[in-house]
Design an enzyme around this catalytic site. Structure first.
Site, PDB file in Angstrom:
ATOM      1  N   GLU A   1      47.939  17.539  76.907  1.00  0.00           N
ATOM      2  CA  GLU A   1      48.528  16.512  76.036  1.00  0.00           C
ATOM      3  C   GLU A   1      48.674  15.176  76.747  1.00  0.00           C
ATOM      4  OE1 GLU A   1      52.118  18.750  74.995  1.00  0.00           O
ATOM      5  OE2 GLU A   1      53.288  17.257  76.057  1.00  0.00           O
TER       6      GLU A   1
ATOM      7  N   TYR B   1      64.736  20.645  78.104  1.00  0.00           N
ATOM      8  CA  TYR B   1      63.788  19.930  77.251  1.00  0.00           C
ATOM      9  C   TYR B   1      63.077  20.878  76.282  1.00  0.00           C
ATOM     10  CZ  TYR B   1      60.184  16.865  75.606  1.00  0.00           C
ATOM     11  OH  TYR B   1      59.373  16.136  74.784  1.00  0.00           O
TER      12      TYR B   1
ATOM     13  N   GLU C   1      49.365  22.262  66.265  1.00  0.00           N
ATOM     14  CA  GLU C   1      50.826  22.068  66.368  1.00  0.00           C
ATOM     15  C   GLU C   1      51.317  21.310  65.142  1.00  0.00           C
ATOM     16  OE1 GLU C   1      52.018  19.709  69.775  1.00  0.00           O
ATOM     17  OE2 GLU C   1      54.091  20.404  69.617  1.00  0.00           O
TER      18      GLU C   1
ATOM     19  N   GLU D   1      51.503  26.992  77.776  1.00  0.00           N
ATOM     20  CA  GLU D   1      51.063  25.593  77.800  1.00  0.00           C
ATOM     21  C   GLU D   1      51.593  24.837  79.013  1.00  0.00           C
ATOM     22  OE1 GLU D   1      52.277  23.599  74.240  1.00  0.00           O
ATOM     23  OE2 GLU D   1      52.040  21.614  75.137  1.00  0.00           O
TER      24      GLU D   1
ATOM     25  N   ASP E   1      56.266  12.554  67.659  1.00  0.00           N
ATOM     26  CA  ASP E   1      56.034  11.223  68.245  1.00  0.00           C
ATOM     27  C   ASP E   1      54.589  10.762  68.107  1.00  0.00           C
ATOM     28  OD1 ASP E   1      54.881  12.259  70.981  1.00  0.00           O
ATOM     29  OD2 ASP E   1      56.844  13.194  70.867  1.00  0.00           O
TER      30      ASP E   1
ATOM     31  N   HIS F   1      57.831  24.835  65.903  1.00  0.00           N
ATOM     32  CA  HIS F   1      58.677  24.880  67.098  1.00  0.00           C
ATOM     33  C   HIS F   1      59.977  25.595  66.777  1.00  0.00           C
ATOM     34  CE1 HIS F   1      57.166  21.092  69.388  1.00  0.00           C
ATOM     35  NE2 HIS F   1      56.174  21.743  68.840  1.00  0.00           N
TER      36      HIS F   1
ATOM     37  N   TRP G   1      57.357  16.650  85.129  1.00  0.00           N
ATOM     38  CA  TRP G   1      57.439  16.989  83.724  1.00  0.00           C
ATOM     39  C   TRP G   1      56.916  18.381  83.556  1.00  0.00           C
ATOM     40  CZ3 TRP G   1      59.216  16.639  79.199  1.00  0.00           C
ATOM     41  CH2 TRP G   1      59.959  15.493  78.879  1.00  0.00           C
TER      42      TRP G   1
ATOM     43  N   ASN H   1      54.399   7.517  73.104  1.00  0.00           N
ATOM     44  CA  ASN H   1      55.841   7.744  73.217  1.00  0.00           C
ATOM     45  C   ASN H   1      56.459   7.075  74.448  1.00  0.00           C
ATOM     46  OD1 ASN H   1      58.289   8.830  72.544  1.00  0.00           O
ATOM     47  ND2 ASN H   1      57.755  10.951  73.028  1.00  0.00           N
TER      48      ASN H   1
HETATM   49  C1  CS2 Z   1      55.656  18.729  73.765  1.00  0.00           C
HETATM   50  C2  CS2 Z   1      56.049  17.344  73.335  1.00  0.00           C
HETATM   51  O1  CS2 Z   1      54.700  18.999  71.635  1.00  0.00           O
HETATM   52  C3  CS2 Z   1      54.695  19.387  72.777  1.00  0.00           C
HETATM   53  O2  CS2 Z   1      54.024  20.306  73.184  1.00  0.00           O
HETATM   54  O3  CS2 Z   1      55.198  18.868  75.049  1.00  0.00           O
HETATM   55  O4  CS2 Z   1      57.400  17.412  72.995  1.00  0.00           O
HETATM   56  C4  CS2 Z   1      55.890  16.236  74.368  1.00  0.00           C
HETATM   57  O5  CS2 Z   1      56.741  16.439  75.436  1.00  0.00           O
HETATM   58  C5  CS2 Z   1      56.130  14.897  73.750  1.00  0.00           C
HETATM   59  O6  CS2 Z   1      55.313  14.790  72.641  1.00  0.00           O
HETATM   60  C6  CS2 Z   1      55.828  13.779  74.712  1.00  0.00           C
HETATM   61  O7  CS2 Z   1      55.688  12.588  74.034  1.00  0.00           O
HETATM   62 MG    MG Z   2      53.624  20.345  75.196  1.00  0.00          MG
END
Ligand code: CS2
Ligand code: MG
Length: 408
Positions: A268, A159, A345, A242, A322, A122, A408, A37
């Site tokens: 991740e 976010y 997920e 997480e 992504d 989500h 982040w 991504n």
């Molecule tokens: C997130 C994602 O899926 C998750 O847990 O943390 O939105 C992540 O931020 C993005 O996949 C980053 O590319």
């Molecule tokens: Mg995540």
């Protein structure tokens, strides 16, 4: 059976995906996901300029040797670009092997360990009311485990929180903005820490004690703040919390672990089994968040999960939109075969993406299944893919109220 062609396909059906397409001398085609991504073209170049020329002429069945050749043999090890490129090659070779054997890849990994893979969806809302609607929509769509993200009073866009849904509306959230530079969002850790426990309290009161609930802190807390959050959420019995602290410092989780029994998931942004050494041997986490797409493919993740199994740590592979449907399929074959599977997920791809990538995985009664198609079970429509050109897109960055760029 030799590799005859190695082509890199970049396509953008709403977001950018990089796919490696290998073809053997027998005409068998294998697909691998090389999507990273916001840095998609770096992997495309790594594959096109440095890997594809090495693959042509190699024995297509030698999955392990090719993995070692590209990781051990390249001198420059690890890192997201390298490990995503290796992942693409590895998935494509497993896909070919499955097609030649006439078996879905999970059969080659040891066969079925469960009926299906529990998925989490989500749910999000800018307000508590919108979050409740989103949770109900997910339950109606069949989800049996839910990740919760909400807006924080006093903060603008946060976010992980999509546009609020109406009743019955499908969650459709693209974390990366299709803009030439990243969008900027605000962050205030104290406001967040004050707000989140009240959200879980309200959700537990509404939906009862059974529903598995998850939450993602997106690497934004100090070890002490993370410990505070973990403790404040203990009464709500989370499935996991997480990415509480930045993942590049595994030692940070020692303090968090000592202070709270809330289960922890991380990884991740980690790309190698070596990144997990401290996390696993000190049992600082409960779930591995790496995805096969960023951690050296099926071969890389299988090694990592076998290591984690020695310490009772389970999988929870990263699979936002992504990562392409090819990466999703690779995760699902592992989910079904691994003994130490935890949860998967599942953010559903948009319709356009599922026209470009035709999949055979299914979702029913809260469980995902890779299906019985030989190989990974994903086909790529090359003509449609060619019409959908790469568009720059970036994840947002976040700044504190005084303008300081935050983690982040
Ligand atoms: C997130 C994602 O899926 C998750 O847990 O943390 O939105 C992540 O931020 C993005 O996949 C980053 O590319
Ligand atoms: Mg995540």
């Amino acid at each position: 059976m030799r590799i005859e062609r190695a082509d890199v396909v970049v396509t953008s059906p709403g977001r950018n995906f990089v796919t490696l397409r290998l073809q053997t001398t027998d005409g068998v085609v294998g697909l691998g996901d090389g999507t990273l991504n916001g840095r998609e073209l770096a992997v495309a170049s790594y594959l096109r300029d440095h890997v594809a020329p090495l693959l042509v002429g190699r024995e297509a069945h030698d999955v392990e040797d090719t993995w070692q050749y590209l990781s051990r043999g390249a001198y420059w090890r690890r890192g997201p670009v390298t490990m995503t490129a290796i992942a693409a090659v590895d998935m494509a070779l497993w896909d070919i092997k499955g097609k030649v054997a006439g078996l879905p890849v999970y059969q080659l990994l040891g066969g079925r360990s469960r009926r299906g893979a529990l998925a989490y969806g989500h749910a999000s809302g800018t307000t508590l009311e919108a979050l409740m609607t989103s949770i109900r929509n997910h339950l109606d769509r069949g989800f049996r485990a839910i990740r919760l993200q909400t807006g924080v009073p006093g903060l603008g866009k946060v976010y992980g929180v999509g546009t609020d849904q109406g009743v019955g509306q499908k969650y459709d959230y693209e974390p990366a903005g299709r803009t030439a530079v990243p969008v900027e969002e605000d962050w205030d850790t104290r406001a967040y820490l004050r707000h989140i426990p009240s959200v879980f309290e309200a959700v537990r009161a509404e939906f009862g004690p059974e529903l598995p609930l998850l939450h993602d802190a997106h690497h934004r807390l100090s070890p002490n703040e993370a410990a505070q959050l973990g403790r404040s959420l203990e009464p709500y019995d989370l499935f996991w919390l997480e990415d509480v602290t930045p993942a590049d410092n595994p030692e940070a989780l020692r303090r968090v672990r000592a202070m709270t029994t809330t289960p922890l998931a991380i990884g991740e942004v980690l790309t190698s089994i070596h990144d997990y050494r401290t996390l696993v041997t000190e049992q600082l986490i409960d779930y591995v968040r790496s995805s096969p797409a960023h951690t050296g493919g099926i071969t890389g993740v299988k090694k990592l999960m076998d290591f984690a199994a020695l310490y009772g740590i389970r999988s929870g592979f990263h699979q936002p939109t992504d990562i392409s449907p090819v990466g999703m399929a690779a995760a699902l074959h592992l989910d079904i075969a691994l003994h130490n599977f935890g949860i998967q997920e599942f953010m559903e791809h948009n319709e356009r993406t599922l026209e470009v990538f035709r999949t055979s995985y299914t979702f029913a009664d809260g469980l995902l299944d890779p299906g019985e198609t030989p190989g990974l079970g994903v086909d790529l429509d090359l003509d449609l893919a060619a019409q959908l050109e790469y568009t720059p897109a970036y994840l947002p960055v976040n700044r504190l109220r005084d303008g300081t760029l935050h983690d982040w």
